[in-house]
Enzyme design. Structure first.
Site, PDB file in Angstrom:
ATOM      1  N   PRO A  28      67.276  45.441  57.069  1.00 44.49           N
ATOM      2  CA  PRO A  28      68.061  44.537  57.927  1.00 44.49           C
ATOM      3  C   PRO A  28      69.424  44.270  57.277  1.00 44.49           C
ATOM      4  O   PRO A  28      69.518  43.567  56.281  1.00 44.49           O
ATOM      5  CB  PRO A  28      67.205  43.255  57.990  1.00 44.49           C
ATOM      6  CG  PRO A  28      66.269  43.342  56.836  1.00 44.49           C
ATOM      7  CD  PRO A  28      66.152  44.762  56.393  1.00 44.49           C
TER       8      PRO A  28
ATOM      9  N   ASP B 199      71.032  43.613  51.983  1.00 48.86           N
ATOM     10  CA  ASP B 199      69.672  43.665  52.534  1.00 48.86           C
ATOM     11  C   ASP B 199      69.209  42.217  52.703  1.00 48.86           C
ATOM     12  O   ASP B 199      68.966  41.509  51.727  1.00 48.86           O
ATOM     13  CB  ASP B 199      68.779  44.428  51.542  1.00 48.86           C
ATOM     14  CG  ASP B 199      67.358  44.608  52.052  1.00 48.86           C
ATOM     15  OD1 ASP B 199      66.931  43.832  52.932  1.00 48.86           O
ATOM     16  OD2 ASP B 199      66.675  45.528  51.551  1.00 48.86           O
ATOM     17  N   HIS B 200      69.083  41.813  53.940  1.00 49.80           N
ATOM     18  CA  HIS B 200      68.790  40.403  54.215  1.00 49.80           C
ATOM     19  C   HIS B 200      67.360  40.022  53.823  1.00 49.80           C
ATOM     20  O   HIS B 200      67.009  38.843  53.785  1.00 49.80           O
ATOM     21  CB  HIS B 200      69.056  40.096  55.692  1.00 49.80           C
ATOM     22  CG  HIS B 200      69.486  38.679  55.948  1.00 49.80           C
ATOM     23  ND1 HIS B 200      69.402  37.686  55.003  1.00 49.80           N
ATOM     24  CD2 HIS B 200      70.012  38.090  57.051  1.00 49.80           C
ATOM     25  CE1 HIS B 200      69.833  36.548  55.509  1.00 49.80           C
ATOM     26  NE2 HIS B 200      70.213  36.761  56.751  1.00 49.80           N
ATOM     27  N   ARG B 201      66.527  41.014  53.512  1.00 50.45           N
ATOM     28  CA  ARG B 201      65.187  40.685  53.009  1.00 50.45           C
ATOM     29  C   ARG B 201      65.276  40.145  51.594  1.00 50.45           C
ATOM     30  O   ARG B 201      64.399  39.421  51.132  1.00 50.45           O
ATOM     31  CB  ARG B 201      64.299  41.941  53.003  1.00 50.45           C
ATOM     32  CG  ARG B 201      64.030  42.528  54.367  1.00 50.45           C
ATOM     33  CD  ARG B 201      63.306  43.846  54.247  1.00 50.45           C
ATOM     34  NE  ARG B 201      64.062  44.820  53.448  1.00 50.45           N
ATOM     35  CZ  ARG B 201      63.620  46.030  53.134  1.00 50.45           C
ATOM     36  NH1 ARG B 201      62.433  46.430  53.535  1.00 50.45           N
ATOM     37  NH2 ARG B 201      64.370  46.858  52.426  1.00 50.45           N
TER      38      ARG B 201
END
Ligand code: CAO
Length: 472
Positions: free
Chosen positions: A268, A444-446
């Site tokens: 994401p 990386d939004h994780r």
């Protein structure tokens, strides 16, 4: 070993009883470097799928066939320029005139067996004995004899992030056309499977169980290709609407496409945009370039971006990490990759241990690595182990873009063209002209939340605004 180059015309070897066999895949492009036994093209008759291996190491200078062409023994397929440097004289006698592939690794009894014979033996044995299809490659004989198979092509490929997964993708797939058809229908990637059939050949059951497993547990990173439930790719008969031209994509372009699509789908992405005031930096850069004009060292904006990124990564360690299952691997080394545009496609050379290098050394390595990248001469080492990447389009233009994260990294910095802008000065109570550099950080939004990303870019901009902060 001789460094003298010579032209080698590679023809289809003896392929047993098969004639007029369609070419189903061209595995190389003009300009590609290959080593002995790299597959060049794939043929597929109704009885067998066969890779035609390269008879020598060299550079592909011409391709004489295209997908759909029908070939037989002796058909000219590829021209190679060889140096003989990668040919093992013990294993590879010189190719006879006419380009018939040279000998393969010696079998157990020590007598070299020409690949043409092996190909013919395998194809005809399989066709006769099992009446099934067979993928024939000289690697099989090497494995059967206990000699190591050739390393994956990715080792020499100047492709983007040649991780082991990508290397697998370049290995030949031992699967019959019927198994390939099942895989196509079920959407299973054969490169990820291990065959349980004879000599590792993939069986229909291997494909079906992989499909069942993917459907039930999902693929790595929680994404299953089958779960995406995508609409079929649109098919258009382009030729109906006008004249077209079909161009072969280079291997680098094809590998990059696979990596980029995977990274885009799995990670994401969010992109944080900001600007750095590099007015002073630019003046210093000009000064450094003048001082070093005689050394051949050129300080481009990228040199400073690498140094500033390392300083910022040290302050924000999460950006120098990778996801590994439930854990985050924080790396205490700083290897900075930089996207390089080459005639064959995008590659990412890496400046290793950038934290221990001064600006002069970084500038020198940047020059050397980007020159090697453009000549297609990067080694696998020079493209691996990156911890953070920079993609600079500043030499071309733009005001922002969304760079795609180079997995398994968790962030990438995109840079576009610096421009002079009016910036409000509180001290002077007026607008002053400042050289502003646009920064676009995809993360990386994780792993990284938006506030951290904003702080990271602000910190980076501050360091670029006053590079003395690198020393802090
Ligand atoms: N703003 C203004 N000028 C810039 C600049 C920027 N952000 N970045 C570079 N320039 C200038 C350089 O200073 C140089 O000018 P001078 O010759 O007057 O000094 C000129 O543009 C050319 O620079 P460059 O791009 O050749 O050098 P670099 O070190 O900045 O970049 C490299 C090297 C290898 C990154 C670059 O050549 C390249 O390949 N960029 C493309 C990367 C790419 O394709 N990214 C997309 C990947 S995702 O699809």
């Amino acid at each position: 070993m001789s460094a003298a180059t010579r032209q080698l015309n590679v023809t289809v070897p003896d392929i047993g009883d098969f004639g007029a066999v369609p070419v189903i895949e061209i595995l190389v492009s003009v300009g590609d470097t290959v080593v002995l036994e790299d597959p060049l093209i794939t043929l597929e008759s109704d009885k067998a799928t066969m890779d035609v291996p390269s008879p020598a190491a060299g550079t592909v200078t011409a391709i004489h066939v295209k997908v759909g062409d029908k070939v037989s023994e002796g058909t000219l397929i590829v021209d190679l320029e060889t140096t003989g440097e990668e040919e093992d004289p013990a294993q590879t006698p010189p190719a006879p005139a006419g380009g018939v592939p040279a000998a393969s690794p010696a079998p157990a009894d020590g007598a070299p067996v020409p690949p043409a014979e092996i190909v013919a033996q395998r194809a005809s044995q399989s066709a006769l004995a099992t009446a099934t299809d067979v993928t024939t490659r000289v690697d099989e004989s090497a494995q059967a004899n206990g000699t190591p198979a050739q390393p994956p092509r990715a080792d020499r490929e100047t492709g983007n992030t040649p991780a082991s997964e990508d290397a697998n993708r370049l290995e030949p797939v031992y699967a019959s056309p019927s198994v390939r058809r099942i895989a196509r229908e079920l959407g299973v990637d054969l490169h990820r499977l291990h065959g349980t059939g004879r000599k590792g050949r993939l069986t229909p059951e291997d494909v079906r169980s992989a499909h069942a497993q993917e459907a039930s547990v999902g693929a790595p990173n929680g994404v299953s290709g089958t779960d995406l439930n995508l609409a079929p790719w649109p098919t258009v008969d382009f030729e109906m609407f006008g004249e077209t031209e079909r161009v072969q994509r280079t291997r680098i372009q094809r590998i990059s496409a696979l990596n980029l699509a995977r990274n885009w789908v799995v990670i994401p992405h969010v992109t944080q945009n900001d600007e750095a005031d590099i007015t002073e930096l630019e003046a210093w850069r000009a000064q450094l370039n003048a001082e070093h004009s005689a050394d051949g060292v050129k300080f481009t904006v990228l040199t400073f971006l690498i140094a500033a990124s390392v300083a910022t990564l040290k302050a924000f360690p999460t950006f120098n990490s990778s996801l590994d299952g439930e854990e985050l691997v924080l790396k205490h080394y700083f290897n900075i990759g930089f996207a390089t545009d080459t005639p064959n496609g995008l590659v990412v050379p890496v400046i290793r241990g950038a934290d221990g290098k001064g600006l002069v050394q970084i500038a020198r390595e940047l020059g050397e690595l980007s020159a090697k990248a453009r000549e297609g001469k990067l080694s696998r080492d020079e493209m691996s182990s990156g911890t953070f990447s920079i993609s600079s389009l500043g030499g071309i233009g733009g005001t922002s873009f969304t760079p795609i994260i180079n997995a398994p990294e968790v962030a990438i910095l995109g840079v576009t063209r610096a421009a002079i802008k009016p910036v409000w000065s509180e001290a002077q109570q007026s607008f002053t002209p400042r050289l502003m550099l646009p920064l676009s950080l995809s993360y990386d939004h994780r792993v990284i939340d938006g506030a951290s990303a904003a702080r990271f870019v602000v910190h980076l901009a501050t360091v670029l605004g006053d590079l003395r902060r690198v020393l802090l």
